[in-house]
Scaffold this motif. Structure first.
Motif, short mmCIF file in Angstrom:
data_model
loop_
_atom_site.label_atom_id
_atom_site.label_comp_id
_atom_site.label_asym_id
_atom_site.label_seq_id
_atom_site.Cartn_x
_atom_site.Cartn_y
_atom_site.Cartn_z
N ALA A 1 29.16 59.54 42.38
CA ALA A 1 29.95 58.52 41.69
C ALA A 1 31.02 59.20 40.86
CB ALA A 1 29.06 57.67 40.78
N PRO A 2 32.24 58.63 40.79
CA PRO A 2 33.30 59.24 39.99
C PRO A 2 33.07 59.06 38.51
CG PRO A 2 34.02 57.15 40.85
CD PRO A 2 32.65 57.38 41.42
N GLY A 3 33.47 60.05 37.72
CA GLY A 3 33.40 59.91 36.27
C GLY A 3 32.05 60.32 35.71
N ALA A 4 32.08 60.74 34.44
CA ALA A 4 30.84 61.19 33.78
C ALA A 4 29.87 60.04 33.63
CB ALA A 4 31.17 61.80 32.42
N ARG A 5 30.36 58.86 33.21
CA ARG A 5 29.48 57.71 33.00
C ARG A 5 28.76 57.37 34.31
NH1 ARG A 5 30.82 52.69 29.97
NH2 ARG A 5 32.94 53.44 29.96
N GLY A 6 29.51 57.25 35.44
CA GLY A 6 28.92 56.87 36.71
C GLY A 6 27.96 57.91 37.23
N MET A 7 28.28 59.21 37.05
CA MET A 7 27.40 60.26 37.55
C MET A 7 26.06 60.24 36.84
SD MET A 7 27.12 62.63 39.71
CE MET A 7 28.81 62.94 40.19
N GLY A 8 26.04 60.06 35.51
CA GLY A 8 24.79 60.02 34.78
C GLY A 8 23.93 58.85 35.19
N LEU A 9 24.51 57.65 35.28
CA LEU A 9 23.75 56.47 35.68
C LEU A 9 23.23 56.61 37.11
CD1 LEU A 9 25.94 53.60 34.20
CD2 LEU A 9 23.78 54.46 33.32
N LEU A 10 24.04 57.16 38.03
CA LEU A 10 23.62 57.30 39.40
C LEU A 10 22.45 58.28 39.52
CD1 LEU A 10 24.14 56.57 42.36
CD2 LEU A 10 25.73 58.48 42.48
N ASN A 11 22.47 59.36 38.76
CA ASN A 11 21.36 60.32 38.81
C ASN A 11 20.06 59.69 38.33
OD1 ASN A 11 22.96 62.32 39.82
ND2 ASN A 11 23.42 63.26 37.85
N ILE A 12 20.13 58.94 37.21
CA ILE A 12 18.92 58.27 36.72
C ILE A 12 18.44 57.24 37.73
CG2 ILE A 12 18.03 56.78 34.90
CD1 ILE A 12 20.03 58.10 33.00
N HIS A 13 19.37 56.51 38.33
CA HIS A 13 19.03 55.49 39.34
C HIS A 13 18.30 56.13 40.52
CE1 HIS A 13 19.44 51.66 41.34
NE2 HIS A 13 20.05 52.23 42.38
N LYS A 14 18.79 57.29 40.99
CA LYS A 14 18.15 57.96 42.12
C LYS A 14 16.78 58.51 41.73
CE LYS A 14 21.74 60.60 43.12
NZ LYS A 14 22.57 61.58 43.84
N ARG A 15 16.63 59.00 40.48
CA ARG A 15 15.32 59.48 40.04
C ARG A 15 14.29 58.37 40.08
NH1 ARG A 15 15.42 61.96 34.31
NH2 ARG A 15 13.20 62.11 34.81
N ILE A 16 14.67 57.19 39.60
CA ILE A 16 13.74 56.05 39.57
C ILE A 16 13.38 55.63 40.99
CG2 ILE A 16 13.48 53.64 38.89
CD1 ILE A 16 15.30 54.25 36.51
N ARG A 17 14.35 55.57 41.89
CA ARG A 17 14.06 55.16 43.26
C ARG A 17 13.18 56.17 43.98
NH1 ARG A 17 19.02 52.08 46.33
NH2 ARG A 17 18.99 50.20 45.07
N LEU A 18 13.45 57.47 43.76
CA LEU A 18 12.60 58.49 44.38
C LEU A 18 11.17 58.42 43.86
CD1 LEU A 18 15.04 61.54 44.40
CD2 LEU A 18 14.18 60.30 46.38
N ALA A 19 11.01 58.05 42.59
CA ALA A 19 9.68 58.02 42.00
C ALA A 19 8.91 56.76 42.36
CB ALA A 19 9.79 58.15 40.47
N PHE A 20 9.57 55.60 42.41
CA PHE A 20 8.87 54.33 42.54
C PHE A 20 9.21 53.53 43.79
CE2 PHE A 20 9.45 54.98 37.88
CZ PHE A 20 8.13 55.27 37.57
N GLY A 21 10.42 53.68 44.34
CA GLY A 21 10.78 52.89 45.51
C GLY A 21 12.14 52.23 45.33
N GLU A 22 12.66 51.65 46.44
CA GLU A 22 14.00 51.07 46.45
C GLU A 22 14.14 49.82 45.59
OE1 GLU A 22 16.68 52.30 47.95
OE2 GLU A 22 15.55 54.05 48.60
N GLN A 23 13.00 49.14 45.29
CA GLN A 23 13.11 47.88 44.53
C GLN A 23 13.32 48.12 43.04
OE1 GLN A 23 10.45 49.16 45.91
NE2 GLN A 23 8.51 48.50 45.01
N TYR A 24 13.18 49.36 42.57
CA TYR A 24 13.38 49.66 41.16
C TYR A 24 14.72 50.37 40.97
CZ TYR A 24 8.34 48.78 41.14
OH TYR A 24 7.12 48.21 41.28
N GLY A 25 15.14 50.49 39.73
CA GLY A 25 16.39 51.19 39.45
C GLY A 25 17.14 50.59 38.28
#
Length: 586
Positions: free
Chosen positions: A529-553
């Motif tokens: 994702a472009p920008g610092a704001r988007g990169m941080g949110l995208l990384n957290i979003h991917k961590r949650i999905r990897l840990a729990f599944g696609e329905q979370y985030g």
């Protein structure tokens, strides 16, 4: 089947294909020519359409310029006759100036809600207005939407083409905007005559513009102008003429092109005959060249094949010896040059692998040295404690509080556990907020609303603090004046834990928020994702999905200069054991 037999078969097939191609060319010649002429005519008609749309847009722009200016609105909206009398001359001058600026306008005037005409410069304008009211049932008290029309009058030799545009108190033309009057533009079609006459496909082709009442507005034939043209008769004309019709909005006019089918192919018959002759010559040449190719190529080509098989099976540094002076000799030389290149490339490849291995060793050694030079965490703890002690002795309580909170955050962030209690994550946020409150001198007010039942649940470490940091740096810091941030956590009815981080800061513009929502919705392992704001949110979003599944985030909502709401969903877990490397850090 030998190579010689294959070549003979190939020559026979090529000759047959050329013969069939010539037949196909002869049979489809007229059709291809018609298609090309049709495309050419379509392009010409498109040019006429574009010019006609530009013509109508100029008429509409003149109406808009007359209708939407301060003086016109003051004049039409005023009920004071003296004030209107003062403005009347100015309004008339405005209309006269707009008319003078567009040579295609015959007359332009306005009618107020009482039926008074302003700016009429021609006696026919009054009869035209009566014709519009009767024909189109124009209600001057509450005019309908804009439209293009045509008026016949006994006093006029030719019909008048008009554009009627309601005047509202606002340019939005919405239903709740009060009406002020109606602007009427009477325009001339003389410019269209040159537009059509300058375009001619074949000597006897015809191009015309027909209005919605099936009368010819203009045509390539001057005598046809103004006459009736039955559009339904185009089916009968299509037997001898190639017919194309193009509708023009918003006039509801039609551009009609009629080209005699015979004229579309007359000029190309000589090209057709020449093509047939070239096809016959090519067939004869292929036969002769095929026989010559078989005699001059077979022997050296067989020698090359045997050599290639030998090199492929046994290798070695042998080279091809061929005395032919034609292309086969050149091919043999190129094969020998290729074999030399292969030998040189193999030697360079071996040297490159050796150099790469040495570079990898050097890289590993550098990485080891870098790891050995890292700062010991205990040294940082001791340094922060030293700063706190000095500040305490100097009674600088802000530094005491910052160093204490920083030490807690540092100790929490380097813990080996990837899963922590929600209570620990909240404590980390509180320490971070203490530091930010001192740094920004109480620029914002923080409110934590975490349910007690949620505090005893498990969650991945360091997924809330980066979101809070985004809210402060990208939202509250850019806002003028004080702001608010609220961190809320609760358990939902479907056994989810929902965290909401809301701030009333600067917010995000519509384009950027749509881009962020798109990246979060389509987040993949390799997505960026472009920008610092988007990169941080995208990384957290991917961590949650990897840990729990696609329905979370994560979900994000924002409005510029209003605020931002980031929602985070995870399952309600009272206990979970995970390896550190199963949940990536943002």
């Amino acid at each position: 089947m030998t190579l010689k037999q294959k070549l003979l078969l190939l020559i026979g097939i090529s000759t047959l294909m050329i013969f069939l191609l010539q037949i196909y060319y002869y049979m489809n010649f007229y059709g291809l020519t018609e298609d090309k002429e049709s495309i050419h005519t379509s392009n010409l008609m498109k040019q006429v359409e574009e010019r006609l749309q530009s013509f109508t847009q100029d008429i509409k722009d003149a109406a808009l310029a007359s209708s939407y200016n301060t003086i016109t609105h003051d004049y039409l909206g005023s009920r004071d006759p003296i004030y209107r009398l003062k403005l009347n001359k100015i309004v008339v001058e405005i209309l006269a100036g707009i008319k003078a600026a567009n040579k295609n306008i015959q007359s332009i005037f306005m009618v107020d809600k009482s039926g008074n005409i302003i700016g009429a410069s021609n006696p026919d304008d009054y009869s035209i207005l009566d014709g519009i009211v009767k024909k189109y049932r124009l209600n001057l008290q509450k005019p309908a939407a804009q439209f293009y029309g045509k008026i016949h009058s006994q006093e006029m030799t030719n019909p008048a083409y008009v554009y009627v545009h309601p005047i509202y108190s606002s340019i939005n033309d919405s239903s709740d905007t009060p009406e002020l009057g109606t602007c009427i533009v009477i325009y001339k079609t003389d410019a269209l005559d040159h537009m059509v006459r300058d375009i001619k496909g074949t000597p006897n082709s015809r191009l015309m513009i027909v209005d919605n009442e099936q009368h010819i507005v203009t045509a390539s034939e001057t005598m046809a102008k103004g006459s009736f043209f039955d559009v339904q008769a185009l089916r009968d004309l299509s037997r001898d003429d190639h017919v194309q019709v193009k509708e023009v909005e918003p006039l509801h006019w039609s551009i009609i092109s009629l080209i005699p089918i015979k004229e579309m192919t007359d000029d190309l018959r000589s090209i057709r005959n020449f093509g047939l002759m070239i096809g016959a010559v090519m067939t004869l040449v292929i036969l002769v060249m095929g026989l010559f190719f078989i005699r001059s190529v077979m022997v050296p080509f067989g020698h090359i094949i045997r050599f290639v098989h030998y090199i492929g099976d046994y290798g070695g540094r042998q080279r091809l010896q061929l005395s032919a002076q034609n292309e086969m000799g050149i091919l043999a030389s190129e094969i020998n040059r290729m074999l030399n290149k292969i030998d040189e490339t193999n030697e360079k490849f071996i040297q490159a692998n050796t150099s790469l291995y040495q570079m990898e060793l050097a890289k590993k050694q550098a990485e080891l040295s870098s790891l050995q030079s890292q700062i010991n965490p205990h040294f940082l703890y001791n340094t922060l404690e030293c700063i706190r002690s000095i500040a305490l002795a100097s009674r600088v309580m802000e530094i005491v509080e910052i160093s204490t909170s920083m030490a807690k955050i540092f100790r929490y962030s380097i813990k080996e556990e990837s899963w922590v209690w929600v209570r620990s994550e909240v404590d980390c946020i509180q320490d971070y907020l203490r530091i930010m409150s001192i740094r920004f001198m109480d620029k914002f007010q923080a409110d934590l609303q975490i349910e007690e039942s949620v505090l005893g649940m498990k969650m991945p470490k360091m997924i809330l603090q980066p979101i809070v940091e985004n809210a402060i740096y990208h939202g509250l810091e850019r806002k003028g004046g004080k702001g608010n941030i609220r961190i809320k956590g609760y358990k939902t009815a479907d056994n989810w834990v929902r965290f909401e981080i809301w701030d009333d800061g600067k917010g995000i513009n519509e384009e950027e928020i749509l881009a962020l929502q798109h990246y979060l919705t389509n987040a993949g392992i390799d997505s960026q994702a472009p920008g610092a704001r988007g990169m941080g949110l995208l990384n957290i979003h991917k961590r949650i999905r990897l840990a729990f599944g696609e329905q979370y985030g994560i979900e994000i909502q924002s409005q510029l200069n209003v605020g931002t709401l980031v929602s985070l969903h995870i399952p309600a877990l009272s206990h979970r054991e995970e390896k550190d490397d199963e949940v990536p850090n943002p």
